[in-house]
Design an enzyme around this catalytic site. Structure first.
Site, PDB file in Angstrom:
ATOM      1  N   ASP A 115       0.840  -1.006   0.051  1.00  0.00           N
ATOM      2  CA  ASP A 115      -0.033   0.158   0.062  1.00  0.00           C
ATOM      3  C   ASP A 115       0.815   1.207   0.054  1.00  0.00           C
ATOM      4  OD1 ASP A 115      -1.853  -1.698   0.642  1.00  0.00           O
ATOM      5  OD2 ASP A 115      -2.768  -0.906   2.089  1.00  0.00           O
ATOM      6  N   HIS A 171       5.312  -7.396  -0.101  1.00  0.00           N
ATOM      7  CA  HIS A 171       4.771  -8.474  -0.506  1.00  0.00           C
ATOM      8  C   HIS A 171       5.685  -8.653  -1.963  1.00  0.00           C
ATOM      9  CE1 HIS A 171       1.103  -9.178   1.977  1.00  0.00           C
ATOM     10  NE2 HIS A 171       1.616  -7.732   2.020  1.00  0.00           N
ATOM     11  N   SER A 258       8.564   4.616   5.073  1.00  0.00           N
ATOM     12  CA  SER A 258       9.754   3.913   4.435  1.00  0.00           C
ATOM     13  C   SER A 258       9.205   3.646   2.921  1.00  0.00           C
ATOM     14  CB  SER A 258       9.554   2.625   5.265  1.00  0.00           C
ATOM     15  OG  SER A 258       8.338   2.290   5.495  1.00  0.00           O
TER      16      SER A 258
END
Length: 299
Positions: A115, A171, A258
């Site tokens: 996301d 992911h 990040s």
């Protein structure tokens, strides 16, 4: 402070981003004193460790409901209820229900790994000539390996910036066989656009981890996690040498902002048109993990 805008991919609307701790961020990156202080904080790992330790204390749970409300976070996506989180860091590293992030289907489709807010560049060689406040972005400094620089110098690059309110697990974007992770130690400068406008090479100076992914559909893919202000801990949960499907968890960031960077070899991927269009306009596209990123050009 100039308001940061992005394109919401779900609605295709231009949106003004909600900046967490906006007054603090404005001070740190819009004043001489603030910039000096932010540099000091970013270069001091002990301060980052102290901050991380504090966010793991049980009393920080009290911040969670207000943070969720201010940032309009959908709690229906969570595996845990708000009352089950043991600390603010536990909330920050939260897991989501599988159905909350459906994975785009198709063997030749790669997906968004996190996301976050995305910038896409089809040609790293062209991007490498971009000048930000007289400082060129350096692929060589980013990767620290001449072999990898040669391999990806004419390829494509994806930047995915995670804000403090985002889901912070990352992911795999492709079906792959991942190798071991290599760590390049560095600082913990903020990757917020207010900081990047002065120096895009922050990515080359911050602590980061690199993993090479072997894939059938896209050739070799390089995956980087970049630490940022207060993010000293990049936790890998995958096992090198085991096969993974796109959308499978690779790891997570502990508390802070990040970035994830993904590099593709030349001629291996055609990114989705909307992502490219927005990036050419200098606008990030806010995506959810598992959405289509592009398709393979390899036969």
């Amino acid at each position: 402070m100039k308001k940061l805008q992005y394109i919401d991919r779900l609605t295709n609307q231009r949106v003004t981003e909600s900046v967490c701790y906006e007054k603090t961020m404005t001070f740190l990156y819009s004043s001489k004193l603030g910039k000096r202080l932010s540099t000091l904080l970013s270069r001091s790992p002990i301060l980052s460790r102290i901050y991380g330790w504090i966010q793991k204390r049980s009393w920080t749970r009290r911040k969670i409901p207000g943070f969720v409300k201010r940032n309009h976070i959908n709690i229906k996506d969570f595996k845990k209820s708000l009352s089950e989180f043991s600390s603010f860091n536990d909330f920050f590293t939260r897991e989501l229900l599988p159905e909350a992030r459906p994975i785009a289907q198709g063997d030749n489709i790669c997906v968004t790994p996190v996301d976050g807010a995305y910038l896409i560049y089809s040609n790293i060689a062209e991007f490498g000539e971009f000048v930000v406040k007289s400082k060129r972005f350096s692929l060589s400094k980013l990767l620290g390996d001449p072999r990898l620089v040669e391999k990806y110098a004419s390829g494509s690059v994806v930047f995915a910036r995670l804000a403090l309110f985002d889901y912070h697990r990352f992911h795999f974007p492709v079906d792959c066989l991942p190798g071991p992770t290599r760590t390049i130690n560095g600082y913990l400068f903020s990757v917020h656009p207010m900081a990047l406008k002065d120096n895009f090479n922050i990515f080359c100076e911050n602590k980061r981890t690199l993993t090479e992914l072997k894939t059938e559909a896209f050739g070799d893919v390089l995956y980087l996690e970049v630490g940022a202000l207060n993010v000293g801990s990049i936790i890998q949960t995958y096992k090198p040498g085991e096969k993974y499907s796109k959308g499978d968890e690779k790891g997570f960031f502990e508390i802070g902002g990040s970035t994830v960077i993904v590099l593709f070899q030349p001629g291996s991927v055609q990114f989705d048109a909307d992502l490219l269009k927005n990036s050419r306009m200098g606008l990030e596209t806010r995506c959810l993990m598992g959405q289509s990123l592009g398709r393979s050009l390899r036969e």
